[in-house]
Design an enzyme around this catalytic site. Structure first.
Site, mmCIF file in Angstrom:
data_model
loop_
_atom_site.group_PDB
_atom_site.id
_atom_site.type_symbol
_atom_site.label_atom_id
_atom_site.label_comp_id
_atom_site.label_asym_id
_atom_site.label_seq_id
_atom_site.Cartn_x
_atom_site.Cartn_y
_atom_site.Cartn_z
ATOM 1 N N GLY A 125 -12.424 -3.055 -4.994
ATOM 2 C CA GLY A 125 -11.364 -4.048 -5.563
ATOM 3 C C GLY A 125 -10.031 -3.772 -5.546
ATOM 4 N N ASN A 126 -9.117 -4.303 -5.784
ATOM 5 C CA ASN A 126 -7.565 -4.138 -5.983
ATOM 6 C C ASN A 126 -7.007 -4.508 -7.046
ATOM 7 O OD1 ASN A 126 -6.458 -7.098 -5.979
ATOM 8 N ND2 ASN A 126 -8.156 -7.400 -4.229
ATOM 9 N N ARG A 127 -5.681 -4.042 -7.084
ATOM 10 C CA ARG A 127 -4.867 -4.147 -8.345
ATOM 11 C C ARG A 127 -4.365 -5.525 -8.706
ATOM 12 N NH1 ARG A 127 -4.351 1.222 -9.822
ATOM 13 N NH2 ARG A 127 -4.289 2.563 -8.276
#
Ligand code: C5P
Length: 231
Positions: free
Chosen positions: A29-31
């Site tokens: 995933g990412n932030r």
């Protein structure tokens, strides 16, 4: 009917960050928090638009605070997000791709939790995801206005701005909202700073530079969109 700069317009906004499953319990995933996309959806609704928010893994508390007039379509992976955007495209006057999309996903999604293999380390095979924004631009319906986002880092020799201009040319959207994320400044925070690029014939021009809360910036971006929409 609704009044406001976007009265009678149908706006689809993607927000959040995609997650690519690796097995039943793990993902890449990412932030991205989704805050900027949510602020844009709200600003568009305030300007009188009929809004659909395609929300990739956005915190449920953030979604619960939205007015019920905003239709929320939750998605998880990039392929889910692509399907939702493609389904929404034929009925949209404006599409805003504010979601942070994974460029790659695991080649294989394991049906059972991956076991630790030993002391050797492991490598993961990834395959490329589609560029959703590029696909939307390619399938654009007449008069449809498409907005991209770009988070770029730069250095002294290669300013982030140059990368943003190059990306804007490559993507072919009508507007690019660019922020410099050197040092991970934008993700998850409430304040931001963006430069808005637009096409003026073959030139790329800066049509605004906005800073402040994500709500303030969203309102400014929405007014730029409203000013540039075909009648
Ligand atoms: O190329 P980059 O990821 O920086 O481009 C950012 C813009 O493209 C954002 O609007 C993002 O939502 C969109 N994008 C996309 N599909 C991808 C990657 C990015 O639609 N696979």
């Amino acid at each position: 009917g609704a009044s406001g700069a976007l009265a009678g317009r149908r706006v689809v906004v993607s927000a959040g960050g995609t997650r690519e499953a690796l097995d039943p319990v793990r993902f890449l995933g990412n932030r991205s928090s989704g805050k900027q996309g949510i602020a844009l959806a709200q600003a568009a609704a305030q300007a009188g638009a009929e809004v659909e928010l395609v929300a990739a893994n956005v915190d449920s508390g953030l979604l619960a605070a939205l007015p019920s007039s905003i239709a929320v379509t939750p998605v998880e992976s990039t392929l889910d997000l692509q399907s939702a955007m493609q389904a929404a495209q034929p009925n949209a006057d404006v599409i805003v791709m504010a979601a942070a999309v994974a460029d790659y996903r695991p080649a294989e999604v394991h049906g059972a939790k991956l076991k630790k293999a030993g002391d050797e380390g492991m490598s993961l095979e990834l395959v490329q995801n589609p560029d959703i924004l590029a696909g939307l631009v390619a399938d654009r319906i007449p008069g449809q206005f498409i907005v991209g986002f770009a988070a770029e880092t730069g250095d002294a020799d290669h300013p982030a701005h140059d990368y943003a201009v190059a990306k804007f040319r490559r993507k072919g959207a009508d507007l690019l909202v660019f922020n410099d994320v050197s040092g991970n400044r934008a993700f998850g925070h409430d304040v931001t700073e963006v430069i808005v690029l637009a096409a003026d014939g073959t030139e790329v021009v800066e049509v605004g530079e906005f800073s402040g809360s994500k709500d303030d910036v969203a309102q400014k971006v929405v007014s730029v969109i409203a000013d540039r929409l075909p009648p």
